[in-house]
Design an enzyme around this catalytic site. Structure first.
Site, PDB file in Angstrom:
ATOM      1  N   ASP A  57       0.871  -1.192   0.079  1.00 50.64           N
ATOM      2  CA  ASP A  57       0.002   0.131   0.026  1.00 50.64           C
ATOM      3  C   ASP A  57       1.069   1.147  -0.145  1.00 50.64           C
ATOM      4  O   ASP A  57       1.552   1.227   0.869  1.00 50.64           O
ATOM      5  CB  ASP A  57      -0.651  -0.061   1.324  1.00 50.64           C
ATOM      6  CG  ASP A  57      -1.608   1.174   1.433  1.00 50.64           C
ATOM      7  OD1 ASP A  57      -1.470   2.182   0.837  1.00 50.64           O
ATOM      8  OD2 ASP A  57      -2.577   1.161   2.389  1.00 50.64           O
TER       9      ASP A  57
ATOM     10  N   VAL B 138      -6.200   5.133  -5.248  1.00 50.27           N
ATOM     11  CA  VAL B 138      -5.113   5.539  -4.646  1.00 50.27           C
ATOM     12  C   VAL B 138      -5.089   7.110  -3.760  1.00 50.27           C
ATOM     13  O   VAL B 138      -4.565   7.542  -3.064  1.00 50.27           O
ATOM     14  CB  VAL B 138      -3.630   5.185  -5.474  1.00 50.27           C
ATOM     15  CG1 VAL B 138      -3.530   6.153  -6.622  1.00 50.27           C
ATOM     16  CG2 VAL B 138      -2.431   5.440  -4.298  1.00 50.27           C
ATOM     17  N   ASP B 139      -5.781   7.766  -4.873  1.00 51.69           N
ATOM     18  CA  ASP B 139      -5.995   9.389  -4.442  1.00 51.69           C
ATOM     19  C   ASP B 139      -6.501   9.516  -3.095  1.00 51.69           C
ATOM     20  O   ASP B 139      -6.230  10.087  -2.155  1.00 51.69           O
ATOM     21  CB  ASP B 139      -6.770  10.051  -5.447  1.00 51.69           C
ATOM     22  CG  ASP B 139      -6.636  11.411  -5.780  1.00 51.69           C
ATOM     23  OD1 ASP B 139      -5.946  12.122  -4.713  1.00 51.69           O
ATOM     24  OD2 ASP B 139      -7.573  12.221  -6.269  1.00 51.69           O
TER      25      ASP B 139
ATOM     26  N   SER C 188      -2.992   5.676 -14.005  1.00 51.95           N
ATOM     27  CA  SER C 188      -3.842   5.379 -14.910  1.00 51.95           C
ATOM     28  C   SER C 188      -4.617   3.913 -15.009  1.00 51.95           C
ATOM     29  O   SER C 188      -5.408   3.674 -15.707  1.00 51.95           O
ATOM     30  CB  SER C 188      -3.630   5.732 -16.394  1.00 51.95           C
ATOM     31  OG  SER C 188      -3.640   7.127 -16.251  1.00 51.95           O
TER      32      SER C 188
HETATM   33  N1  AR6 Z   1      -1.471   1.938  -2.955  1.00 48.85           N
HETATM   34  C1  AR6 Z   1      -0.891   1.350  -4.052  1.00 48.85           C
HETATM   35  N2  AR6 Z   1      -1.640   1.539  -5.231  1.00 48.85           N
HETATM   36  C2  AR6 Z   1      -3.089   1.695  -5.283  1.00 48.85           C
HETATM   37  C3  AR6 Z   1      -3.702   1.876  -3.949  1.00 48.85           C
HETATM   38  C4  AR6 Z   1      -2.504   1.938  -2.939  1.00 48.85           C
HETATM   39  N3  AR6 Z   1      -3.264   2.183  -1.619  1.00 48.85           N
HETATM   40  N4  AR6 Z   1      -4.825   2.089  -3.964  1.00 48.85           N
HETATM   41  C5  AR6 Z   1      -5.032   1.408  -5.592  1.00 48.85           C
HETATM   42  N5  AR6 Z   1      -3.896   1.576  -6.097  1.00 48.85           N
HETATM   43  P1  AR6 Z   1      -6.388   4.654  -9.377  1.00 48.85           P
HETATM   44  P2  AR6 Z   1      -6.156   6.059 -11.686  1.00 48.85           P
HETATM   45  C6  AR6 Z   1      -3.521   1.230  -7.422  1.00 48.85           C
HETATM   46  O1  AR6 Z   1      -7.742   4.133  -9.531  1.00 48.85           O
HETATM   47  O2  AR6 Z   1      -6.324   4.925 -12.565  1.00 48.85           O
HETATM   48  C7  AR6 Z   1      -9.211   8.614  -8.549  1.00 48.85           C
HETATM   49  O3  AR6 Z   1     -10.473   8.800  -8.148  1.00 48.85           O
HETATM   50  C8  AR6 Z   1      -4.755   0.605  -8.119  1.00 48.85           C
HETATM   51  O4  AR6 Z   1      -4.825  -0.666  -8.083  1.00 48.85           O
HETATM   52  O5  AR6 Z   1      -6.273   4.966  -7.931  1.00 48.85           O
HETATM   53  O6  AR6 Z   1      -4.899   6.917 -12.258  1.00 48.85           O
HETATM   54  C9  AR6 Z   1      -8.513   9.935  -8.960  1.00 48.85           C
HETATM   55  O7  AR6 Z   1      -8.950  11.072  -8.242  1.00 48.85           O
HETATM   56  C10 AR6 Z   1      -4.115   0.890  -9.636  1.00 48.85           C
HETATM   57  O8  AR6 Z   1      -3.403   0.139 -10.015  1.00 48.85           O
HETATM   58  O9  AR6 Z   1      -5.811   5.825 -10.483  1.00 48.85           O
HETATM   59  C11 AR6 Z   1      -8.847  10.058 -10.330  1.00 48.85           C
HETATM   60  O10 AR6 Z   1     -10.257  10.521 -10.582  1.00 48.85           O
HETATM   61  C12 AR6 Z   1      -3.495   2.329  -9.326  1.00 48.85           C
HETATM   62  O11 AR6 Z   1      -3.321   2.442  -8.233  1.00 48.85           O
HETATM   63  C13 AR6 Z   1      -8.731   8.340 -10.957  1.00 48.85           C
HETATM   64  O12 AR6 Z   1      -9.129   7.757  -9.704  1.00 48.85           O
HETATM   65  C14 AR6 Z   1      -4.080   3.363 -10.177  1.00 48.85           C
HETATM   66  O13 AR6 Z   1      -5.368   3.249  -9.834  1.00 48.85           O
HETATM   67  C15 AR6 Z   1      -7.457   8.126 -11.554  1.00 48.85           C
HETATM   68  O14 AR6 Z   1      -7.528   6.879 -11.815  1.00 48.85           O
END
Ligand code: AR6
Length: 361
Positions: free
Chosen positions: A9, A32-33, A116
């Site tokens: 994480d 992740v945001d 992404s």
């Molecule tokens: N640690 C590491 N990786 C993570 C975590 C974590 N705690 N949580 C999720 N991931 P995403 P995006 C991974 O959706 O596609 C948000 O709402 C996840 O499994 O977080 O760039 C923003 O505000 C995936 O592989 O980001 C934007 O609106 C990766 O992080 C939108 O999502 C990216 O998933 C951005 O979408």
């Protein structure tokens, strides 16, 4: 310095900067945001409000607040449409801009999520390839410890053709116990929850001494090379003093490594970067002729030197190890060497996909 792919994480990773896959408002979201904002506390949102958003492909930095990381670098990845809307170039620029911002702030370590690849829908294998490509290109000229953080138990696949090819190579070559066969249907459950790879418990873990081995890497306790056995026999037979015998010890791992670097006509830096090994660890090996590397480090150097299989075995033996056909890790290494593919980052992607320890430190 090296690139390490880890399962974790990102909010728990201790390093100078972590990257947030944000949206254009920079005011938080899901994935992740959301996790980063939650772990960092309200101070992060307050600072984000002052930034005026961020364009796709660009990056902005804030403090880390309650996170273990000193900084958060926010970037906005492209939303995947069909691959024909500039997605790749935008995703590449996310990595480049984040690394440039990290460098401007003297960060020595940084952790990326797979930008992404979640809500924004970028195909994971392609997102991974772009991440590794861009980070590797940066590390060719810069010193930084970079983590690529893969979250939770999400399945992780490299190019499906490569995966299939490696899986069938393992299947054809595995000679370990039948009940632990990696792919046969009647096999037991081998290492179902095995740790995938190194975990950065603390900043600097990867630049410290060799990190302990995963269970599939048990270090043979008595792995003295044959030359020493011969010397020992001569001592006990009374033909040689112990001092004389010790003078004839074979070339060590470190000596072989330095000799091979000279023979190949490459610089030390070219070699340790190609091996995905940290400069400080390389210096230790260079200054200690009897240095005992981990198996993964020894193999990383054999890969960097593009040694054929027999010389790889020789180099490993000097470090007290062998390449066997009774575990997946060794067979995957053999697969890449016999295919003449010495790209340590590609090998690490494959090792990660098969839940194995990664090369380098
Ligand atoms: N640690 C590491 N990786 C993570 C975590 C974590 N705690 N949580 C999720 N991931 P995403 P995006 C991974 O959706 O596609 C948000 O709402 C996840 O499994 O977080 O760039 C923003 O505000 C995936 O592989 O980001 C934007 O609106 C990766 O992080 C939108 O999502 C990216 O998933 C951005 O979408």
């Amino acid at each position: 310095m090296p690139l390490l792919i880890i399962k974790s994480d990102i909010t728990k990773v201790r390093c100078d900067a972590i990257v947030n896959a944000a949206n254009k408002t920079l005011l938080g979201g899901a994935g992740v945001d959301g996790a980063i904002h939650k772990a960092a506390g309200r101070g992060l949102l307050a600072e984000c409000r002052t930034l005026g958003g961020c364009r796709t492909g660009e990056a902005k930095i804030t403090k880390g607040y309650d996170l273990p990381a000193k900084y958060v670098i926010h970037t906005v990845g492209p939303v995947w449409t069909d691959g024909r809307h500039g997605e790749e170039e935008l995703l590449r620029s996310c990595y480049r801009n984040c690394l440039a911002v990290a460098k401007e702030h003297d960060a020595e370590s940084i952790a990326f999520p797979l930008i992404s690849s979640g809500v924004y829908g970028y195909p994971r294998e392609q997102a991974l390839k772009i991440a590794v490509d861009e980070i590797a290109a940066f590390l060719r000229n810069e010193e930084m410890l970079v983590y690529l953080v893969i979250y939770g138990g999400s399945s992780f696949r490299i190019d499906p053709e490569l995966y299939k090819d490696i899986a069938s190579f393992i299947d054809d070559n595995y000679t370990g116990p039948e009940d632990r066969h990696p792919f046969r249907e009647n096999a037991g459950r081998p290492r179902a929850n095995a740790k995938a790879c190194r975990f950065p418990e603390a900043h600097g873990a990867a630049v410290a001494d060799e990190i302990p081995h995963a269970d599939n890497h048990a270090r043979p306790e008595l792995c003295v090379n044959e030359a020493i056995h011969t010397q020992t026999a001569a001592v006990f037979a009374g033909r040689q003093s112990l001092d004389d015998a010790l003078k004839q010890i074979d070339e060590s791992f470190s000596e072989m490594l330095l000799r091979k670097i000279d023979e190949k006509g490459i610089t030390d830096a070219e070699c340790y970067k190609k091996a995905n090994v940290d400069r400080k660890l390389f210096s230790k090996i260079r200054s200690d002729r009897l240095y005992r590397p981990s198996k993964a480090t020894a193999i990383a150097f054999a890969i960097a030197l593009e040694l054929p299989l027999d010389e790889t075995r020789d180099m490993l033996m000097k470090a007290g190890f062998a390449l066997s056909r009774s575990n997946k890790f060794d067979i995957i290494i053999e697969y890449f060497i016999t295919n003449g593919n010495y790209d340590v980052f590609e090998i690490n992607e494959a090792l990660f996909a098969f839940d194995q320890v990664l090369l380098g430190v």
